[in-house]
Enzyme design. Sequence first.
Site, PDB file in Angstrom:
ATOM      1  N   GLU A  23       0.839  -1.209   0.000  1.00 39.50           N
ATOM      2  CA  GLU A  23       0.000   0.000   0.000  1.00 39.50           C
ATOM      3  C   GLU A  23       0.870   1.255   0.000  1.00 39.50           C
ATOM      4  OE1 GLU A  23      -2.452   0.541   3.491  1.00 39.50           O
ATOM      5  OE2 GLU A  23      -3.647   2.099   2.539  1.00 39.50           O
ATOM      6  N   GLY A  67      -8.944   6.571   1.489  1.00 37.35           N
ATOM      7  CA  GLY A  67      -8.108   7.753   1.638  1.00 37.35           C
ATOM      8  C   GLY A  67      -8.769   9.020   2.160  1.00 37.35           C
ATOM      9  N   LYS A 120      -2.469  -2.094  -3.227  1.00 36.87           N
ATOM     10  CA  LYS A 120      -3.517  -1.253  -2.631  1.00 36.87           C
ATOM     11  C   LYS A 120      -3.146   0.211  -2.847  1.00 36.87           C
ATOM     12  CE  LYS A 120      -5.896  -0.391   1.761  1.00 36.87           C
ATOM     13  NZ  LYS A 120      -6.536  -1.033   2.897  1.00 36.87           N
TER      14      LYS A 120
HETATM   15  P1  13P Z   1      -9.064   4.138   4.231  1.00 34.07           P
HETATM   16  O1  13P Z   1      -9.948   3.373   3.293  1.00 34.07           O
HETATM   17  O2  13P Z   1      -9.788   4.765   5.367  1.00 34.07           O
HETATM   18  O3  13P Z   1      -8.126   5.066   3.512  1.00 34.07           O
HETATM   19  O4  13P Z   1      -8.119   3.063   4.933  1.00 34.07           O
HETATM   20  C1  13P Z   1      -7.508   2.101   4.165  1.00 34.07           C
HETATM   21  C2  13P Z   1      -6.324   1.589   4.871  1.00 34.07           C
HETATM   22  O5  13P Z   1      -6.218   0.412   5.104  1.00 34.07           O
HETATM   23  C3  13P Z   1      -5.277   2.533   5.277  1.00 34.07           C
HETATM   24  O6  13P Z   1      -4.096   1.829   5.569  1.00 34.07           O
END
Ligand code: 13P
Length: 339
Positions: A181, A266, A223
């Site tokens: 991610e 996000g 991600k």
């Molecule tokens: P959000 O969808 O709230 O951005 O969180 C995703 C996530 O796993 C952040 O590390």
Amino acid sequence: MEQTTHTQQLINTAKAMVRDFKGLVAIDESVATLNKRFEKAGIPQTEEYRRAYREVLTTTPGIGDEINGAILFDETVHQQTADGIPFLEVLNKAGIIPGIKLDEGTEDLAGFPGEKVTRGLDDLADRLKGYADLGLKFAKWRAVILIDGALPTTACIVSNTHALARYAAACQRAGIVPIVEPEVIMDGNHTIERCAEVTESVLRSLFEQLYLLKVELGGLILKPNMILPGAAHAQKSDPETVAKFTVSCLRNAVPATVAGIAFLSGGQDAVTASKNLNAINLNYKTELPWPVTFSFSRALHQPALEIWKGKAENVKAAQDSFLQLAKANTAARRGEFKI
Ligand code: 13P
């Protein structure tokens, strides 16, 4: 070429994480992050309330029909429902694959003011072995890239993508599928074009590092952020524009062999995130070489948290909200989301 059993198992798990038009849910907020959200919603910031919130989400009736996998925080892995059923058992019974957040948050990147690098590599092999023994099948590591004037620097991008690749290689060695991610965060007043430029260079650097460290892309889930203008930018972008920029960026930088793409939300509100995911899947159905799904936290269950408020009488309504948003996003994954 015939795959080794080990590699084939990674590929099978990665495929199972994105199958059947379902998605992933992130319920891996750190103690500090979840406490902050609790404070805003007037919920006591204790281990018991964090446990109870995770129980609300994981015991939602029907959620296994929408969600393939749940990313957990370490605390939850060792907890149980009020009735004494371990959360890992609850998830497995619902057909949801359990995963674990492995990064340990960020720290300042020395010598690069305003930039961060993610911590957690030092004892990773030991932690991976422990989680694999507990039956966790996949993991997540988040890097944070900030856009601000000339930032990010190449140093920040490479430090973070190298750490992501080392984490991914360690995961695969332990038989665990890595979710990588690299989050280019939405804060700031940059344009959508600038977000596209930065995200593409981050993804190109990431896949270079993954290649260097011999990571099997068929056993990995990416991600990424969607391509959006900064939250403080005057001009908002409609779903068609977000989809166009996002698909172009991903097609330019992400090899077709990656098992799947599962977006973070996000900070987008739930409806916006679903509309954008829908436009990506509807408008580019024939041009996406990978399954493109969701791995949201806030856009899936922040409304549930605000409904729940820590009160038993609100559990049913909170679960209804979570299920409804999960259904909205499986619909968006098919390009069939309507409000
Ligand atoms: P959000 O969808 O709230 O951005 O969180 C995703 C996530 O796993 C952040 O590390």
